[in-house]
Design a protein around this motif. Structure first.
Motif, mmCIF file in Angstrom:
data_model
loop_
_atom_site.group_PDB
_atom_site.id
_atom_site.type_symbol
_atom_site.label_atom_id
_atom_site.label_comp_id
_atom_site.label_asym_id
_atom_site.label_seq_id
_atom_site.Cartn_x
_atom_site.Cartn_y
_atom_site.Cartn_z
ATOM 1 N N TYR A 96 44.907 30.915 52.726
ATOM 2 C CA TYR A 96 44.554 32.331 52.758
ATOM 3 C C TYR A 96 45.584 33.111 51.952
ATOM 4 N N TYR A 97 45.262 34.369 51.657
ATOM 5 C CA TYR A 97 46.169 35.235 50.898
ATOM 6 C C TYR A 97 46.077 36.658 51.436
ATOM 7 N N TYR A 98 47.082 37.455 51.100
ATOM 8 C CA TYR A 98 47.141 38.853 51.500
ATOM 9 C C TYR A 98 46.791 39.730 50.318
ATOM 10 N N ASP A 99 45.832 40.630 50.480
ATOM 11 C CA ASP A 99 45.448 41.584 49.441
ATOM 12 C C ASP A 99 46.147 42.904 49.739
ATOM 13 N N SER A 100 47.156 43.245 48.919
ATOM 14 C CA SER A 100 47.928 44.455 49.177
ATOM 15 C C SER A 100 47.124 45.728 48.944
ATOM 16 N N ARG A 101 46.106 45.677 48.117
ATOM 17 C CA ARG A 101 45.280 46.876 47.882
ATOM 18 C C ARG A 101 44.478 47.236 49.120
ATOM 19 N N ALA A 102 43.883 46.206 49.747
ATOM 20 C CA ALA A 102 43.065 46.448 50.931
ATOM 21 C C ALA A 102 43.888 46.422 52.205
ATOM 22 N N GLY A 103 45.063 45.786 52.155
ATOM 23 C CA GLY A 103 45.887 45.669 53.345
ATOM 24 C C GLY A 103 45.346 44.662 54.342
ATOM 25 N N ARG A 104 44.601 43.669 53.856
ATOM 26 C CA ARG A 104 43.966 42.683 54.734
ATOM 27 C C ARG A 104 44.237 41.272 54.232
ATOM 28 N N TYR A 105 43.982 40.307 55.105
ATOM 29 C CA TYR A 105 44.101 38.896 54.769
ATOM 30 C C TYR A 105 42.717 38.327 54.506
ATOM 31 N N TYR A 106 42.638 37.413 53.519
ATOM 32 C CA TYR A 106 41.369 36.797 53.152
ATOM 33 C C TYR A 106 41.551 35.300 52.997
ATOM 34 N N TRP A 107 40.498 34.565 53.322
ATOM 35 C CA TRP A 107 40.504 33.131 53.052
ATOM 36 C C TRP A 107 40.426 32.907 51.561
ATOM 37 N N ALA A 111 36.362 35.290 51.927
ATOM 38 C CA ALA A 111 35.880 35.770 53.222
ATOM 39 C C ALA A 111 37.061 36.368 54.003
ATOM 40 N N PRO A 112 36.817 37.435 54.763
ATOM 41 C CA PRO A 112 37.907 38.032 55.538
ATOM 42 C C PRO A 112 38.454 37.053 56.585
#
Length: 114
Positions: A96-107, A111-112
């Motif tokens: 998984y990775y962290y998207d700094s723009r959205a402030g969320r983690y994604y697989w 997928a969230p």
């Protein structure tokens, strides 16, 4: 003449180092400075011996290459994805990775991750 070229390149490097904008502008200024230096040296030693013409051509080519490199680092100009760090979830067995723009983690597949 060479002192003038070196002085102009020094001013360009200092101006490029003070930018607070993105990678595109910073890399364009650095590429132009390095290109001008290389062009002045090559132009002085090859052909008619014109360091100023070589510096101008080198600055144009170096600035263009630096701007493209910076744009790709920012995720634009045809870059497939932004440079991101992946983490491994041992329980799920997936990355998984962290998207700094959205402030969320994604697989890894986008997928969230909850």
């Amino acid at each position: 003449m060479m002192k003038t070229v070196i002085a102009l390149m020094g001013v360009g490097v200092l101006a490029g180092a003070c930018t607070t904008t993105g990678n595109t502008e910073r890399n364009a200024a650095g590429g132009a400075a390095l290109g001008a230096l290389a062009g002045a040296v090559i132009g002085n030693n090859v052909g008619s011996g014109s360091a100023s013409t070589g510096a101008a051509i080198g600055a144009a080519i170096g600035g263009t290459a630096g701007a493209i490199k910076g744009c790709r680092e920012d995720g634009g100009c045809g870059a497939n994805s932004a440079n991101r760090r992946q983490y491994y979830d041992e329980r799920a067995g997936r990355y998984y990775y962290y998207d700094s723009r959205a402030g969320r983690y994604y697989w890894e597949d986008g997928a969230p991750r909850y």
